[in-house]
Each structure stands twice: as C-alpha cells, then as structure tokens.
Design an enzyme around this catalytic site. Structure first.
Site, short mmCIF file in Angstrom:
data_model
loop_
_atom_site.label_atom_id
_atom_site.label_comp_id
_atom_site.label_asym_id
_atom_site.label_seq_id
_atom_site.Cartn_x
_atom_site.Cartn_y
_atom_site.Cartn_z
N LYS A 196 0.86 -1.19 0.00
CA LYS A 196 0.00 0.00 0.00
C LYS A 196 0.89 1.23 0.00
O LYS A 196 1.71 1.42 0.90
CB LYS A 196 -0.90 -0.01 1.24
CG LYS A 196 -1.76 1.24 1.34
CD LYS A 196 -2.77 1.14 2.47
CE LYS A 196 -3.56 2.42 2.57
NZ LYS A 196 -4.56 2.35 3.64
N LYS A 249 -2.12 -1.56 -3.85
CA LYS A 249 -3.01 -0.41 -3.79
C LYS A 249 -2.19 0.88 -3.86
O LYS A 249 -1.22 0.98 -3.12
CB LYS A 249 -3.80 -0.45 -2.49
CG LYS A 249 -4.67 0.75 -2.24
CD LYS A 249 -5.20 0.73 -0.84
CE LYS A 249 -5.97 2.02 -0.63
NZ LYS A 249 -6.37 2.23 0.72
C1 PBG Z 1 -7.45 3.33 5.60
C2 PBG Z 1 -7.72 3.28 4.15
C3 PBG Z 1 -7.51 4.26 3.17
C4 PBG Z 1 -8.01 3.72 1.98
C5 PBG Z 1 -8.47 2.45 2.25
N1 PBG Z 1 -8.25 2.18 3.59
C6 PBG Z 1 -7.00 5.65 3.26
C7 PBG Z 1 -5.61 5.92 3.60
O1 PBG Z 1 -4.77 5.04 3.76
O2 PBG Z 1 -5.34 7.10 3.78
C8 PBG Z 1 -8.06 4.44 0.65
C9 PBG Z 1 -9.11 3.98 -0.29
C10 PBG Z 1 -9.39 4.88 -1.42
O3 PBG Z 1 -8.75 5.93 -1.64
O4 PBG Z 1 -10.32 4.55 -2.16
N2 PBG Z 1 -6.12 3.43 5.96
#
Ligand code: PBG
Length: 327
Positions: A196, A249
């Site tokens: 991520k 992601k």
């Molecule tokens: C929680 C989380 C996030 C997303 C999914 N889970 C935000 C982040 O990490 O700031 C992002 C999902 C999206 O942008 O569609 N940590």
C-alpha cells in the site's frame, strides 16, 4: 513462422464474435468487491461530493443497498466506518457496538450470503487521523498491533467473513492471525493490503471517511511510490505472517507492481482501484470528455490483464448493472 502477407493479425478482429473468442481477459462481476461507507445516525443515504454515485449509509439504510448488490450478483462488500467521536487510540474501531460492528450484524442478518470484508485500520477513529498510536510524534508500530488485533477480532465476532488490514504496520498480519486463532476463528481469511503506497489518489476517500491526518503524512508507514522491489518484500512478509490474499493499492499507477506480484507469488492477488482513480473518471465523464462505460471497462480490464484476481472498486455496482443488461 509465417509473416505478412500470409500473416494478418487483423483476421481475428473482424467482428465482435471473433474478438470475443480470442479475448484473453474478462471483467467478471464475481471478481469485484464494492466499498461501502457506514455513518452513525438514522435514515441517512447521502451522496459523497467528491465521489458521485457513492453514498454514506446509516446502518438502517444498508438493507436496500445490499439487496440491490445481491440481485446484481456482486459477491462482496468492504466496509469503512465514519464516526463523530474520536480519541487518541481509536476506541470506536473496536467497540463491540461500534458503527461497523453494527453494520456487519445487520448485513449478515439480512443477507448471510453476502461476503463482508472489513477494513482494519485506526485512521477513521483516531483524533489525529493516523493509522496507529502516536508516541513522541511518531506512529508507534508495536503499540498499534494489539489494537488492530482487537479491532479485527471485534469484526469477526460480529460476523465479518474476511478482515483486511490496511494500516501498514509491520507484524499486523501475524498479530491479527494469532488473535483470531486463539479465539477459535482459524477459518477466517486475512486479505492484507500488503503493498500500500503513500498515494495522493486517496484524497476523496479521506474526505469521505474523515481520516485526513491532522499533522504530517503517512509516508513513515505507507510505501514510497517509486519502489517496486520493496513491494515484493512487503508481500513476502505478509505471506509469512499468514495472509491468505495479498493486495496492491492503488491499482492504476501500480499495474507493473501487480504484474510483478502475479509472477512472483502463487497467492490470490487483489488490487484496489482507489477513490482518486474513481473521481478522475467521474469528473471527465461528467464533462463529456470520455465515454464513461468504455473507460471503466478498459481500466478494470487493464487491472485484470496486469494479473489481479480480485478488484476492489467503487465502479462495482454500476459495472454489475451493465453486465446484467448484457445477459
Ligand atoms: C485506511 C484506508 C484508506 C483507503 C483504504 N483504507 C486511506 C488511507 O490510507 O489514507 C483508501 C481507499 C481509497 O482511496 O479509495 N487506511
């Protein structure tokens, strides 16, 4: 090997039936997970400004939405909680009567076959908006782990089918696996947000979930966007700790990472087509600058072609509607 003029690659593109026969990748509704934002309160179904077509739902309004998704054969949803009261340690995340725990119960009661995946991360519940506990201005990895484990366990006790840690702490998959196993939930899979990235494409989500960090950024725990080899190490670590499904992601700027992961690991692979990617398509379509339907199928098709088995996407419901019309 024949060559032109004997070889003519255009022969197999002559009409849709031929193209369909030789098509290498397909977007199937059975591969999609639809994200849902759950808010506190009653009678709420409110469109999210930066994500047209995506809504905030209160728990009582989920029933109709889940019925729609079931009718459209969308197999799974992933839940995100939006809360009013926050504190330093994100207590709302693991409260047995928290908004997500209630949502899980409501969905599983009305639609036991709908797979409920839950996002496990503190950022929507902490007053500072970070994904873990803060010590001396730094997100403390090891102090965060027990809270994540507690959160995941509370989701599974409420009935969640899959838990998906998205916090990027080291050791979270193991901490969650251990907690679930000790409590007899050894059959519940973990979908790890393994690679991520610290991405600007999460902008609309953070507005929608109220999870904008109040100081600093997420770069000390989420990955640095230019890195690909490091993503393989993250995935490897999560697999060692017990992840059943791994994820990359965002999806679109990281199709190369999806392909590398596909070639390297024989694990089910998910990709998250994130909020900023969704918002860009919706904005361009609204302006009449692109053909929305074709662009969406092209995007999701590219994620499949890169090697993802599963796609989390805000387009899932719309795509399911389009696919159901074809049949
Ligand atoms: C929680 C989380 C996030 C997303 C999914 N889970 C935000 C982040 O990490 O700031 C992002 C999902 C999206 O942008 O569609 N940590």
């Amino acid at each position: 090997m024949p060559n032109f003029p004997e070889l003519r690659l255009r022969r197999l593109r002559k009409n849709e039936a031929l193209r369909s026969l030789v098509r290498e990748n397909h977007v199937d509704v059975g591969d999609l997970i639809y994200p849902i934002f759950v808010v506190e309160g009653k009678g709420i179904k409110k469109e999210i400004e930066l994500m047209p077509g995506v809504f905030h739902f209160s728990v009582d309004k989920l029933k109709a939405e889940i019925e729609d998704l079931t009718r459209l054969h969308v197999p799974a949803v992933i839940l995100f909680g939006v809360v009013n009261e926050k504190d330093e340690v994100g207590s709302g995340a693991y409260h047995p009567k928290g908004v997500i725990q209630q949502a899980i119960r409501a969905i599983k009661k009305n639609a036991p076959d709908m797979l409920v995946v839950t996002d496990v991360c503190l950022c929507e519940y902490t007053s500072h908006g970070h994904c873990g506990v803060i010590c001396d201005g730094y997100v403390d990895n090891d102090k965060t782990l027990p809270l994540l484990a507690k959160m995941a366990l509370s989701h599974v006790i409420a009935g969640a089918d899959i838990v998906a840690p998205s916090d990027m702490m080291d050791g979270r998959v193991k901490a969650i696996r251990d907690a679930l196993d000790i409590h007899g939930f050894d059959t519940t899979p973990i979908l790890a947000y393994s690679a991520k990235y610290a991405s600007a494409f999460y902008g609309p989500f953070r507005e929608a979930a109220g999870s904008i960090p109040q100081f600093g950024d997420r770069k000390s725990y989420q990955m640095d966007p230019p890195n690909a080899r490091e993503a393989m190490r993250e995935i490897e670590q999560d697999i060692r700790e017990g992840a059943d499904i791994v994820m990359v992601k965002p999806a679109l700027s990281y199709l190369d990472v999806i392909r590398l992961a596909r070639d390297k690991f024989d694990y089910p692979l998910a990709a998250y087509n994130v909020s900023g990617e969704y918002a860009m398509v919706k904005a361009a379509a609204k302006m009449g600058w692109v053909d929305e339907k074709r662009v969406i199928f092209e995007i999701l098709g590219s994620i499949k072609r890169a090697g993802a088995d599963i796609i989390i996407t805000y387009h899932a419901k719309q795509v399911a509607e389009w696919l159901s019309l074809v049949k």
